[in-house]
Each structure stands twice: as structure tokens, then as C-alpha cells.
Design an enzyme around this catalytic site. Structure first.
Site, PDB file in Angstrom:
ATOM      1  N   ASN A  44       0.917  -1.212   0.052  1.00 36.29           N
ATOM      2  CA  ASN A  44       0.063   0.099  -0.128  1.00 36.29           C
ATOM      3  C   ASN A  44       1.003   1.188  -0.015  1.00 36.29           C
ATOM      4  OD1 ASN A  44       0.532  -0.651   2.584  1.00 36.29           O
ATOM      5  ND2 ASN A  44      -0.909   0.190   3.490  1.00 36.29           N
ATOM      6  N   GLU A  46       0.228   5.281   0.590  1.00 37.71           N
ATOM      7  CA  GLU A  46      -0.578   6.250   1.131  1.00 37.71           C
ATOM      8  C   GLU A  46      -0.399   7.687   0.633  1.00 37.71           C
ATOM      9  OE1 GLU A  46      -1.120   5.598   5.265  1.00 37.71           O
ATOM     10  OE2 GLU A  46      -2.110   3.631   4.677  1.00 37.71           O
ATOM     11  N   CYS A  55      -4.131   0.838  -2.153  1.00 36.49           N
ATOM     12  CA  CYS A  55      -4.155  -0.457  -1.468  1.00 36.49           C
ATOM     13  C   CYS A  55      -3.150  -1.013  -2.028  1.00 36.49           C
ATOM     14  CB  CYS A  55      -5.372  -1.067  -1.721  1.00 36.49           C
ATOM     15  SG  CYS A  55      -6.562  -0.691  -0.388  1.00 36.49           S
ATOM     16  N   GLU A  57      -3.085  -4.046  -3.521  1.00 34.75           N
ATOM     17  CA  GLU A  57      -3.689  -4.731  -4.376  1.00 34.75           C
ATOM     18  C   GLU A  57      -3.515  -3.829  -5.800  1.00 34.75           C
ATOM     19  OE1 GLU A  57      -5.109  -4.533  -1.594  1.00 34.75           O
ATOM     20  OE2 GLU A  57      -6.019  -6.409  -1.122  1.00 34.75           O
TER      21      GLU A  57
HETATM   22  N1  THU Z   1      -5.345  -1.961   2.736  1.00 38.20           N
HETATM   23  C1  THU Z   1      -4.531  -2.540   1.535  1.00 38.20           C
HETATM   24  O1  THU Z   1      -3.725  -2.253   1.051  1.00 38.20           O
HETATM   25  N2  THU Z   1      -5.557  -3.706   1.119  1.00 38.20           N
HETATM   26  C2  THU Z   1      -6.689  -3.917   1.494  1.00 38.20           C
HETATM   27  O2  THU Z   1      -7.319  -5.001   0.844  1.00 38.20           O
HETATM   28  C3  THU Z   1      -7.161  -3.434   2.899  1.00 38.20           C
HETATM   29  C4  THU Z   1      -6.623  -2.049   3.137  1.00 38.20           C
HETATM   30  C5  THU Z   1      -4.433  -0.646   3.121  1.00 38.20           C
HETATM   31  C6  THU Z   1      -5.351   0.694   2.840  1.00 38.20           C
HETATM   32  C7  THU Z   1      -4.512   1.800   3.832  1.00 38.20           C
HETATM   33  O3  THU Z   1      -3.391   2.230   3.449  1.00 38.20           O
HETATM   34  C8  THU Z   1      -4.520   0.727   5.185  1.00 38.20           C
HETATM   35  O4  THU Z   1      -4.412  -0.689   4.537  1.00 38.20           O
HETATM   36  C9  THU Z   1      -5.455   0.696   6.226  1.00 38.20           C
HETATM   37  O5  THU Z   1      -6.769   0.785   5.585  1.00 38.20           O
END
Ligand code: THU
Length: 131
Positions: A44, A46, A55, A57
Site C-alpha cells: 500500500n 498512502e 491499496c 492490490e
Molecule cells: N489496505 C490495503 O492495502 N489492502 C486492503 O485490501 C485493505 C486495506 C490498506 C489501505 C490503507 O493504506 C491501510 O490498509 C489501512 O486501511
């Protein structure tokens, strides 16, 4: 195809090193196996404009195309402790777009198919004309 889940999980854990999660403090690592045997990863990323965060993914799908495209046969993602994580709803849709038939996911409740984690999915086939 034989799936080495331990190897996939280890790759997801290693991908945590590439995470940029200063706002949530919740790094996520993801890994997938492609139909032609590539092991790809994502983490991820941000953003100060919180809603723009990507995310794990998302970067995994970028990696899929950056390394030759194709379809996903197996997927795993983890939190910073290496615990299995469920892909969020939006990411289930992202993964669905690129799934190989019968794609498997290592989930909090065991190995599941993409069809189980996103039942009655909307997908590319729904855009075809029908009478
Ligand atoms: N997050 C992901 O990277 N993938 C997911 O399927 C669930 C959430 C990340 C997004 C954010 O940076 C952190 O987790 C907290 O929500």
C-alpha cells in the site's frame, strides 16, 4: 498448477518493506502467482490527501501489467505481523478483473475462490450486449 502458499505468503511479507503507510500506520503486503508462473507483489502507498491512498492490490495490479500482464491464479496479503488479511471490497473487484478461472485466495478463513469472496461479481462479461 501447484500453489506454494508458504512462498506466496513469504513474498507478501517481504513486500511490506515497500509499503508507504505513514498515515494509517497499517502496512499491507500482497503477492500473487500468475498463470505463466510469475510471482508478483505489491504494497500500500498512502497519500497526504488520505482518500487517494493506494491499496497493496493496486500496486500489485500495476506490477502485473508492468511485468507482462496475464491472469492471477493465487493471491495472498498480510498485515505487518504477517497475519492474513482479507482484500477490501474495492480490491476484490480489482482482483476479479484479472482472475484466472478458479483463482484462489489465502483468506482469514482459509483458501477461497475469487467467486466465494465476490459472489455474483460484476465483470467484463457484464459489459457485453445482451438481449
Ligand atoms: N489496505 C490495503 O492495502 N489492502 C486492503 O485490501 C485493505 C486495506 C490498506 C489501505 C490503507 O493504506 C491501510 O490498509 C489501512 O486501511
Amino acid at each position: 498448477m501447484d500453489i506454494n502458499w508458504a512462498e506466496l505468503k513469504a513474498a507478501a511479507i517481504k513486500a511490506l518493506d515497500s509499503s508507504y503507510a505513514p498515515y494509517s500506520g497499517f502496512p499491507v503486503g500482497a503477492a500473487a502467482l500468475t498463470e505463466d508462473g510469475r510471482l508478483i507483489t505489491g504494497a500500500n502507498i498512502e497519500n497526504a490527501s488520505y482518500g487517494l491512498g493506494l491499496c497493496a492490490e493496486c500496486s500489485l495490479v500495476s506490477e502485473l501489467f508492468r511485468t507482462g500482464g496475464g491472469k492471477l491464479v493465487a493471491f495472498a496479503c498480510v498485515d505487518k505481523h504477517g497475519n492474513e488479511l482479507m482484500p477490501c471490497g474495492r480490491c476484490r473487484q480489482l482482483l476479479y478483473e484479472h482472475h484466472a478461472p478458479g483463482m484462489l485466495l489465502n483468506t482469514v478463513s482459509g483458501i477461497k475462490t475469487i467467486y466465494e469472496v465476490l459472489p455474483d461479481a460484476f465483470g467484463p462479461e457484464d459489459l457485453l450486449e445482451r438481449k
